[in-house]
Design an enzyme around this catalytic site. Sequence first.
Site, short mmCIF file in Angstrom:
data_model
loop_
_atom_site.label_atom_id
_atom_site.label_comp_id
_atom_site.label_asym_id
_atom_site.label_seq_id
_atom_site.Cartn_x
_atom_site.Cartn_y
_atom_site.Cartn_z
N THR A 31 0.93 -1.09 -0.09
CA THR A 31 -0.17 -0.08 -0.15
C THR A 31 1.07 1.05 0.13
O THR A 31 0.30 2.24 -0.36
CB THR A 31 -0.87 0.14 1.31
OG1 THR A 31 -0.08 0.03 2.39
CG2 THR A 31 -1.82 -1.20 1.19
N CYS A 35 2.30 3.25 9.51
CA CYS A 35 1.32 3.50 10.53
C CYS A 35 2.00 3.28 11.93
O CYS A 35 3.12 3.08 12.20
CB CYS A 35 0.44 2.29 10.60
SG CYS A 35 -0.60 2.07 8.94
N CYS A 39 -2.66 1.28 14.93
CA CYS A 39 -3.41 1.30 14.14
C CYS A 39 -4.67 0.37 13.86
O CYS A 39 -4.35 -0.87 14.00
CB CYS A 39 -2.72 1.60 12.50
SG CYS A 39 -3.50 2.12 11.16
N ARG A 40 -5.67 1.02 13.74
CA ARG A 40 -6.89 -0.02 13.79
C ARG A 40 -7.31 -0.38 12.07
O ARG A 40 -8.24 -1.09 11.98
CB ARG A 40 -8.12 0.85 14.26
CG ARG A 40 -8.07 1.22 15.73
CD ARG A 40 -7.99 0.21 16.60
NE ARG A 40 -7.46 0.31 17.96
CZ ARG A 40 -7.48 -0.40 18.73
NH1 ARG A 40 -7.55 -1.57 18.74
NH2 ARG A 40 -7.14 0.04 20.17
N CYS A 66 -0.02 7.18 7.39
CA CYS A 66 -1.38 6.77 7.31
C CYS A 66 -2.59 7.73 7.53
O CYS A 66 -2.25 8.55 8.87
CB CYS A 66 -1.70 5.48 8.20
SG CYS A 66 -3.43 4.83 8.45
N CYS A 69 -4.58 6.44 11.18
CA CYS A 69 -3.75 6.66 12.85
C CYS A 69 -2.94 7.83 12.71
O CYS A 69 -2.50 8.13 13.92
CB CYS A 69 -3.10 5.48 13.00
SG CYS A 69 -1.62 5.15 12.04
#
Length: 350
Positions: A31, A35, A39-40, A66, A69
């Site tokens: 990607t 993060c 990070c969720r 990101c 986050c």
Amino acid sequence: MKSFDGDWRWRAVVSRTDAFDGMFYFAVRTTGVFCRPSCRAKHAKRENVTFFSSAAEAELAGFRACLKCRPNEAGLSGPSARLAATALALIFDPETEITTVEDLSGRLNSSAGRLQKAFREVLGINPKEVIDMARLEDFKEHVKTTDVTTSLYESGFGSSRSLYEKAGERLGMTPAVYKKGGKDLDIDYTIVDSPLGKLLIAATARGICAVSFGEEETSLKDELEQEFFAARIQQNDGKLKAAATAILKGLEGERAILNLPLDIRASAFQMRVWSELRKIPYGETRSYAEIAESIGDRKAVRAVARACATNPVALVNPCHRVIASDGKLSGYRWGIDRKRRLLDNERNAK
């Protein structure tokens, strides 16, 4: 020498541990994003993740921050997190042999007491438990290719007694049985969608032997094959359809899940703890101390926590319903976020 991928940073990412925010960052090659550990976002594959010591280092390598986050805004962790992080790096360093807490604290120029306090604050367990875990994970890798005695000494265990004591707690079986890796067993499995991600269900002819959550089918299957490396494993959706239906209904409070036959290897202590877990009503919780007291050993709080951590069948043994005495959520084998969502769903459905 440690032979497994025991990177503590990856463990922190999987559990989304915010105590290490600011200590390190992880980036995902597929990607191009980096993060903070907590990070969720959906977990990436381990092979696509790399780590950096600072946000600037990640950006210099070509990754962007990101948006979820906001890692550029992550402040430095406190001294306890820094000490625990340094200790974890030493414990899981393949070139370093750490056998005691005193050895570890000496290498860190810290007192054993300060180290114990840091681990309790950040991880909720003591450093000896982490050292034991690292040695046992190493043993699990060695014993697949050599005999038990050789693996015992290569993994840093000073005697067969110490190995067998730890094996009883964490493997749920003797080292000799573990070495067989499910030899002569036929294991069927299925993977279904659930509100909490992919759900793998595996069973022998005797009953359910594994129930686990994950983000993708490949990693769930790989984990099953690693644990039962000598078994004959095949996908059989039809055979496990009824079990899958019962377990999914268990998410909604259906108690038929408790009637599923099980085939789980465990010590007598683990069995006692898991039996108590199945008695906790839907939508309610118990503390580790309360579980310890219910099995008649008030001092066994940490042992209860370990039994919960080694639970091989999510939901069937509802270890997500066990919390700390102060009401805080502690670790969950399949991620603290899933634990929180499970408890919220159960409370809201009551």
